[in-house]
Design a protein around this motif. Structure first.
Motif, PDB file in Angstrom:
ATOM      1  N   LYS B 306      -2.561  -9.055  15.095  1.00 33.81           N
ATOM      2  CA  LYS B 306      -2.510  -7.969  16.074  1.00 33.81           C
ATOM      3  C   LYS B 306      -1.212  -7.175  16.023  1.00 33.81           C
ATOM      4  O   LYS B 306      -1.136  -6.044  16.467  1.00 33.81           O
ATOM      5  N   ASN B 307      -0.188  -7.759  15.386  1.00 35.75           N
ATOM      6  CA  ASN B 307       1.078  -7.042  15.249  1.00 35.75           C
ATOM      7  C   ASN B 307       1.186  -6.250  13.952  1.00 35.75           C
ATOM      8  O   ASN B 307       2.222  -5.681  13.656  1.00 35.75           O
ATOM      9  N   GLY B 308       0.128  -6.298  13.162  1.00 35.64           N
ATOM     10  CA  GLY B 308       0.154  -5.544  11.913  1.00 35.64           C
ATOM     11  C   GLY B 308       0.693  -6.332  10.739  1.00 35.64           C
ATOM     12  O   GLY B 308       0.958  -5.758   9.675  1.00 35.64           O
ATOM     13  N   ILE B 309       0.869  -7.625  10.905  1.00 36.19           N
ATOM     14  CA  ILE B 309       1.310  -8.449   9.777  1.00 36.19           C
ATOM     15  C   ILE B 309       0.117  -8.667   8.842  1.00 36.19           C
ATOM     16  O   ILE B 309      -0.923  -9.188   9.261  1.00 36.19           O
ATOM     17  N   ILE B 310       0.270  -8.256   7.593  1.00 39.73           N
ATOM     18  CA  ILE B 310      -0.815  -8.409   6.615  1.00 39.73           C
ATOM     19  C   ILE B 310      -0.835  -9.841   6.117  1.00 39.73           C
ATOM     20  O   ILE B 310       0.124 -10.320   5.517  1.00 39.73           O
ATOM     21  N   ARG B 311      -1.970 -10.539   6.381  1.00 41.09           N
ATOM     22  CA  ARG B 311      -2.037 -11.978   6.118  1.00 41.09           C
ATOM     23  C   ARG B 311      -2.877 -12.322   4.891  1.00 41.09           C
ATOM     24  O   ARG B 311      -2.737 -13.395   4.325  1.00 41.09           O
ATOM     25  N   ALA B 312      -3.785 -11.416   4.537  1.00 41.74           N
ATOM     26  CA  ALA B 312      -4.654 -11.749   3.398  1.00 41.74           C
ATOM     27  C   ALA B 312      -5.052 -10.495   2.643  1.00 41.74           C
ATOM     28  O   ALA B 312      -5.250  -9.443   3.238  1.00 41.74           O
ATOM     29  N   ILE B 313      -5.115 -10.630   1.326  1.00 46.15           N
ATOM     30  CA  ILE B 313      -5.579  -9.526   0.484  1.00 46.15           C
ATOM     31  C   ILE B 313      -6.598 -10.068  -0.505  1.00 46.15           C
ATOM     32  O   ILE B 313      -6.353 -11.074  -1.189  1.00 46.15           O
ATOM     33  N   ASP B 314      -7.721  -9.381  -0.574  1.00 52.27           N
ATOM     34  CA  ASP B 314      -8.757  -9.744  -1.532  1.00 52.27           C
ATOM     35  C   ASP B 314      -9.050  -8.506  -2.381  1.00 52.27           C
ATOM     36  O   ASP B 314      -9.309  -7.431  -1.841  1.00 52.27           O
ATOM     37  N   MET B 315      -8.962  -8.654  -3.666  1.00 50.92           N
ATOM     38  CA  MET B 315      -9.136  -7.503  -4.542  1.00 50.92           C
ATOM     39  C   MET B 315     -10.124  -7.835  -5.637  1.00 50.92           C
ATOM     40  O   MET B 315     -10.017  -8.883  -6.286  1.00 50.92           O
ATOM     41  N   VAL B 316     -11.091  -6.938  -5.844  1.00 48.75           N
ATOM     42  CA  VAL B 316     -12.049  -7.120  -6.930  1.00 48.75           C
ATOM     43  C   VAL B 316     -12.035  -5.864  -7.786  1.00 48.75           C
ATOM     44  O   VAL B 316     -12.347  -4.774  -7.301  1.00 48.75           O
ATOM     45  N   THR B 317     -11.652  -6.013  -9.045  1.00 53.28           N
ATOM     46  CA  THR B 317     -11.527  -4.857  -9.932  1.00 53.28           C
ATOM     47  C   THR B 317     -12.604  -4.892 -11.004  1.00 53.28           C
ATOM     48  O   THR B 317     -12.805  -5.916 -11.661  1.00 53.28           O
ATOM     49  N   LEU B 318     -13.270  -3.763 -11.150  1.00 55.76           N
ATOM     50  CA  LEU B 318     -14.196  -3.589 -12.260  1.00 55.76           C
ATOM     51  C   LEU B 318     -13.584  -2.533 -13.170  1.00 55.76           C
ATOM     52  O   LEU B 318     -13.325  -1.411 -12.741  1.00 55.76           O
ATOM     53  N   SER B 319     -13.337  -2.904 -14.408  1.00 55.99           N
ATOM     54  CA  SER B 319     -12.640  -1.998 -15.317  1.00 55.99           C
ATOM     55  C   SER B 319     -13.534  -1.640 -16.496  1.00 55.99           C
ATOM     56  O   SER B 319     -14.214  -2.491 -17.058  1.00 55.99           O
ATOM     57  N   ASN B 320     -13.506  -0.370 -16.853  1.00 61.31           N
ATOM     58  CA  ASN B 320     -14.364   0.146 -17.917  1.00 61.31           C
ATOM     59  C   ASN B 320     -13.525   0.303 -19.186  1.00 61.31           C
ATOM     60  O   ASN B 320     -12.684   1.185 -19.265  1.00 61.31           O
ATOM     61  N   THR B 321     -13.776  -0.551 -20.162  1.00 60.36           N
ATOM     62  CA  THR B 321     -12.975  -0.455 -21.395  1.00 60.36           C
ATOM     63  C   THR B 321     -13.628   0.453 -22.421  1.00 60.36           C
ATOM     64  O   THR B 321     -13.034   0.799 -23.434  1.00 60.36           O
ATOM     65  N   GLY B 322     -14.877   0.881 -22.148  1.00 58.83           N
ATOM     66  CA  GLY B 322     -15.551   1.765 -23.091  1.00 58.83           C
ATOM     67  C   GLY B 322     -16.045   1.011 -24.313  1.00 58.83           C
ATOM     68  O   GLY B 322     -16.373  -0.176 -24.241  1.00 58.83           O
ATOM     69  N   ALA B 323     -16.042   1.687 -25.457  1.00 62.05           N
ATOM     70  CA  ALA B 323     -16.687   1.156 -26.653  1.00 62.05           C
ATOM     71  C   ALA B 323     -15.946  -0.005 -27.290  1.00 62.05           C
ATOM     72  O   ALA B 323     -16.536  -0.846 -27.950  1.00 62.05           O
ATOM     73  N   TYR B 324     -14.627  -0.029 -27.103  1.00 64.39           N
ATOM     74  CA  TYR B 324     -13.822  -1.096 -27.706  1.00 64.39           C
ATOM     75  C   TYR B 324     -12.848  -1.624 -26.661  1.00 64.39           C
ATOM     76  O   TYR B 324     -12.599  -0.979 -25.645  1.00 64.39           O
ATOM     77  N   GLY B 325     -12.294  -2.798 -26.959  1.00 67.69           N
ATOM     78  CA  GLY B 325     -11.584  -3.518 -25.897  1.00 67.69           C
ATOM     79  C   GLY B 325     -10.079  -3.378 -25.863  1.00 67.69           C
ATOM     80  O   GLY B 325      -9.401  -4.194 -25.225  1.00 67.69           O
ATOM     81  N   GLU B 326      -9.513  -2.349 -26.507  1.00 72.48           N
ATOM     82  CA  GLU B 326      -8.054  -2.254 -26.560  1.00 72.48           C
ATOM     83  C   GLU B 326      -7.426  -2.299 -25.161  1.00 72.48           C
ATOM     84  O   GLU B 326      -7.743  -1.470 -24.305  1.00 72.48           O
ATOM     85  N   HIS B 327      -6.555  -3.241 -24.953  1.00 74.36           N
ATOM     86  CA  HIS B 327      -5.791  -3.397 -23.712  1.00 74.36           C
ATOM     87  C   HIS B 327      -6.674  -3.701 -22.495  1.00 74.36           C
ATOM     88  O   HIS B 327      -6.188  -3.694 -21.369  1.00 74.36           O
ATOM     89  N   GLY B 328      -7.968  -3.951 -22.719  1.00 72.08           N
ATOM     90  CA  GLY B 328      -8.874  -4.232 -21.599  1.00 72.08           C
ATOM     91  C   GLY B 328      -8.470  -5.461 -20.800  1.00 72.08           C
ATOM     92  O   GLY B 328      -8.308  -5.399 -19.578  1.00 72.08           O
TER      93      GLY B 328
END
Ligand code: FES
Ligand code: FES
Lengths: 154, 761
Positions: B306-328
């Protein structure tokens, strides 16, 4: 067709194709400062000076430059150094690939505009892209140069 | 005579501003074969037949090469230390083409016109396959991008070609669901960042020839000469000992040239013909067949008390590497690792990701390297949380930001040795006038003016992986030759490293001569990427200088016949502490004895990757009729540790911010329904001009990083991360519209305002 023109005060008479592009012609004549960054007249890397005006050599036919005096950075070394030092003191020449086009346009600008404001400078140079510097350092360098030349920027 | 923390002119400055021929194409022999690529018109197809004869027959054509002419062993173009996390998924030319623009054939001939003619004469019959263009459906799709048996992944990154997965993983600390369940405030949103082009002004280009020793030599515009050597060795099935790579001055990198986009094509031509060969990508090719930023869709959940203290973060990333996987597999990691740790009071986090193959141009490395995408998502979500709680977005950051000394579970468990994020925030607030201006005001011309904020971090080199070696030798004039394998790509590292050496050796920057990179003579360096050069190679410079000074002292002491403890080196002479005797460095350098050579080499690999920090604040003006947006002012305050070169660090920052502004407001790679890339010129792919960036103001709040050279951390990447979320926040503060998909266009703002109106009617 046969044309006669001057590159940095050197006379050249040559048989050319009607569709030959000035940029390629200049590089073929060892003016390696002239760069190509696009094919859509967007980047300004290929800027040279003809009749005191900045011209995009990528979209100029050699035929159009017949009987004209063309200047590239190779022919304006002293001026380039003078302005270049101001850029260098800001660290604003990063990769430097856009520098020749920028320097040429600035050299044309100082002849055309008296006491330009920041806005006028940015307008005049809006066709000169730079991906490295974010433009601020270039502006600082240009203003220093104008100041040194006595036509201080407002 | 201190050089560090001064605005020293770049060593190559005058060469560059006077237009000297120092770039790849300027140096290529005039009789080089001209190399061009025939490209696929289809997003997904198999080559059924390819008839090159009509092209080969043209006078002036040297060779036409197809998939039948290349080794059948897969490799990656990603410039990474072996074993590369990027999958080995490509051939120089393949029978399967995987995006519109994928290479089909290589043509080499004596001039451009002939080669262009030959390209048109190659007859190809394709079996057109169903393309997979939506990255949200790619995982486990029936269309497989890489069904081939010799696809392989060298590292355990969760890759699986039978599921279109280039990487997949989940990390956590604590029970995120449980903590979120007990939070008073929870926000969940999804954000979408697009693929962006680095758009170096010098497009990709390389030339190759056989040198006097018969080595296949590749002169190329690259950030990664040593990796290029291995990549060519893999691609051509040629031992590394027969390959040499040279980096001249290069016209911009920004990560683009951390992928070996062009080198293999002329190299193959030279390997087959023995002749010099040059390939210069047109702007169009650089925009359709290169290595842009990975498109990401990121879902964020944050919980606060209630004081604005951030207690949890959940992140889900979907990344598009395209035709080949360089640096994916690696870029995606940064979307979480370099955003979540910004919040120091988090009790639990989860970070989950998939990287998927699709039939668009493959992605690569671009400044920020995934952190940029993650920062847009997380910082936007934090701003939305603040709005919901009616908290000032600066305030919520002040109470949650990570502090010096913190242990960061989401950042490989590292301890934060240096951090001035709090001072960055305070200074930025003052510079932009946050107190007076937040959230914004209505102007009387139908516009509103408003401000927004975001913060960001990055790293300094890849811990325990990146390696840099430096070699310094005293020449007989008493000056120093310094050889580095790090690649100056315009950033000025040759100068910055010379400044460091000058201070260590007590001499002037002019006394240090620095050479460009040639893999035959330069010491190994993994390359200029991952914000590593100043921090990592800089430390190697310090170490090398220490060793060298010891040698100089030893030799001086020997000459004067006293113990080494009795001498000091002042940069000019070695002199006795207990007497007046001394000997100059120049004299020492000319003493001929067994250990005549005064030279040292040391290398460095860092166990940590200290993060630099940034706070960005944007002031925008929005037309409430049309949604048109103008950036008026951008303020950034940075903590990069000790700035080694004051002017170069500033321009790095301004340049990175301008690129971030491009990403935020203009840049977008748009595909047609068939997968054709429509953003194929600078007319369509709009990078900011000097009229588009408003005013960029940069300042520094420096911490001192104990593990860095003279207290330095990195600067190159962190600067690009704040513009997108800060500008999005300013838009919200002005017109109450959330733009969650980049770029933030007038159309999106207009549509958002319209929805508001419809709702309130
Ligand atoms: S090359 Fe881009 S404007 Fe001439
Ligand atoms: S300095 Fe690199 S593009 Fe301008």
């Amino acid at each position: 067709m046969i044309i006669k023109l001057w590159i940095n005060d050197q006379e050249i008479t040559k048989e050319i194709d009607g569709d030959a592009i000035l940029l390629d012609f200049l590089r073929d004549h060892d003016c390696y400062s002239v760069k190509r960054g696009c094919v859509t007249s967007n980047c300004g890397l290929c800027t040279v000076i003809i009749d005191d005006k900045p011209v995009l050599s990528c979209s100029t036919l050699v035929a159009r430059a017949d009987k004209k005096h063309i200047y590239t950075l190779e022919g304006l070394q002293e001026e380039a150094r003078e302005f270049g030092e101001c850029l260098a003191d800001q660290g604003a020449e990063q990769c430097g690939f856009c520098s020749p086009g920028l320097v040429m346009t600035v050299l044309a600008m100082v002849k055309e505009l008296k006491n330009p404001s920041d806005n006028e400078i940015n307008e005049y140079l809006s066709g000169n892209l730079c991906r490295c510097s974010g433009y601020m350092g270039q502006l600082r360098g240009i203003k220093d140069y104008l100041q040194k030349k006595g036509g201080a920027g407002k | 005579m201190r050089a560090v923390n001064q605005a020293v002119r770049k060593k190559d400055a005058m060469l560059l501003v006077t237009g000297q021929p120092v770039y790849t194409q300027d140096l290529a022999p005039k009789d080089c074969l001209i190399v061009k690529i025939l490209r696929s018109p289809y997003a997904h197809a198999l080559i059924k037949e390819i008839n090159t004869e009509p092209a080969t027959k043209l006078p002036g054509i040297e060779c036409v090469l197809t998939y039948k002419d290349v080794p059948d062993q897969r490799f990656t173009l990603a410039g990474q230390t072996f074993p590369e996390p990027s999958p080995y998924d490509r051939l120089i030319l393949d029978q399967r083409v995987r995006f519109v623009g994928d290479a089909v054939a290589i043509v080499a001939g004596e001039n451009e016109q002939t080669v262009d003619k030959a390209l048109k004469r190659i007859k190809v019959k394709y079996e057109v396959l169903e393309p997979l263009l939506d990255f949200r459906t790619a995982r486990d799709h029936k269309v497989l991008i890489h069904p081939e048996a010799n696809w392989k992944s060298l590292c355990d990154v969760g890759a699986d070609n039978t599921r279109n997965l280039c990487a997949s993983n989940e990390e956590k600390n604590g029970d995120v669901d449980e903590v979120l369940g007990s939070c008073e405030w929870v926000i969940e949103q999804t954000y979408h960042t697009k693929a962006n082009q680095q758009t170096t002004m010098e497009t990709f280009r390389s030339y190759t020839y056989r040198d006097q020793a018969g080595k296949l030599t590749c002169v190329t515009s690259t950030q990664i000469p040593f990796h290029v050597k291995r990549i060519l060795s893999n691609a051509l099935a040629l031992p590394e000992s027969e390959i040499r790579v040279v980096k001249p001055r290069i016209g911009g990198g920004f990560g683009a040239k951390q992928t070996a986009v062009t080198e293999m094509y002329p190299a193959l031509v030279t390997q087959k013909t023995g002749k010099p060969a040059l390939l210069v990508y047109s702007r169009r090719e650089s925009l359709i067949a290169s290595a842009p930023r990975h498109e990401n869709e990121i879902t964020v959940r944050i919980g606060a008390d209630k004081n604005g203290i951030i207690r949890a973060i959940d992140m889900v990333t979907l990344s598009n590497t395209g035709a080949y996987g360089e640096h994916g597999p690696t870029t995606v990691g940064l979307s979480g690792h370099k955003s979540i740790p910004l919040y120091g009071k988090v009790e639990a986090f989860r970070f989950k990701y998939d990287v998927v193959y699709t039939n668009v141009m493959s992605s690569g490395a671009y400044r920020g390297y995934g952190a940029t995408q993650g920062t847009f998502a997380l910082e936007s979500a934090v701003n939305e949380l603040a709005e919901k709680m009616k908290l000032d977005p600066v305030r919520i950051r002040e109470i949650n930001m990570v502090k010096e000394g913190a242990v960061m579970p989401a950042y490989y468990g590292e301890t934060l040795n240096s951090c001035a994020l709090d001072r960055c925030m305070a200074k930025a607030k003052e510079m932009i006038g946050w107190q007076e201006k937040y959230p914004g005001i209505e102007l009387n011309n139908g516009k509103v003016r408003s401000i927004g904020v975001a913060m960001a971090m990055q790293g300094s080199s890849i811990a325990n992986v990146d390696t840099a070696a430096v070699f310094i030798k005293v020449n007989d004039q008493g000056h120093y030759d310094m050889k580095i394998g790090a690649t100056d790509m315009g950033t000025g590292c040759d100068t910055i490293l010379a400044q460091i050496a000058a201070d260590c050796l007590n001499c002037s920057v002019e006394q240090i001569s620095v050479s460009g990179v040639d893999t035959d003579v330069s010491p190994y360096d993994s390359g200029s990427y991952a914000s590593s050069t100043t921090y990592l190679t800089g430390t190697a410079v310090v170490n090398t200088c220490e060793t060298l000074v010891e040698m100089i002292r030893k030799k001086g002491a020997d000459q004067m016949g006293c113990p080494i403890e009795d001498v000091e080196f002042d940069g000019d002479r070695v002199h006795r502490v207990s007497g007046n005797e001394s000997i100059t460095l120049r004299a020492l350098a000319n003493v001929q004895d067994q250990d005549a050579d005064l030279s040292a080499t040391e290398s460095y690999c860092s166990p940590v990757s200290p993060p630099p920090f940034a706070v960005g604040m944007a002031e925008v003006e929005i037309d409430t009729e049309t949604g048109a947006i103008d950036l008026i002012d951008y303020v950034a305050v940075l903590d990069c540790g000790t700035p080694i070169n004051k002017s170069l660090v500033r321009v790095q920052a301004e340049g990175g911010i301008a690129q971030g502004i491009g990403m935020a407001l203009y840049e977008d790679i748009v595909y047609s329904r068939e997968g054709r890339n429509l953003s194929n010129s600078l007319m369509q792919y709009k990078i900011p001009t000097r009229l588009d960036v408003g005013r960029i103001r940069v300042d520094f709040a420096s911490s001192y990083e104990p593990t860095g050279p003279f207290g330095a951390k990195s600067i190159g990447e962190v600067v690009i991360n704040t513009p997108s979320p800060a500008i999005a926040n300013a838009v919200y503060n002005g017109v109450h519209v959330h733009v969650r998909e980049l770029p933030i266009t007038a159309e999106k703002i207009y549509n958002g305002m319209k929805q508001h109106k419809n709702k309130s009617n």
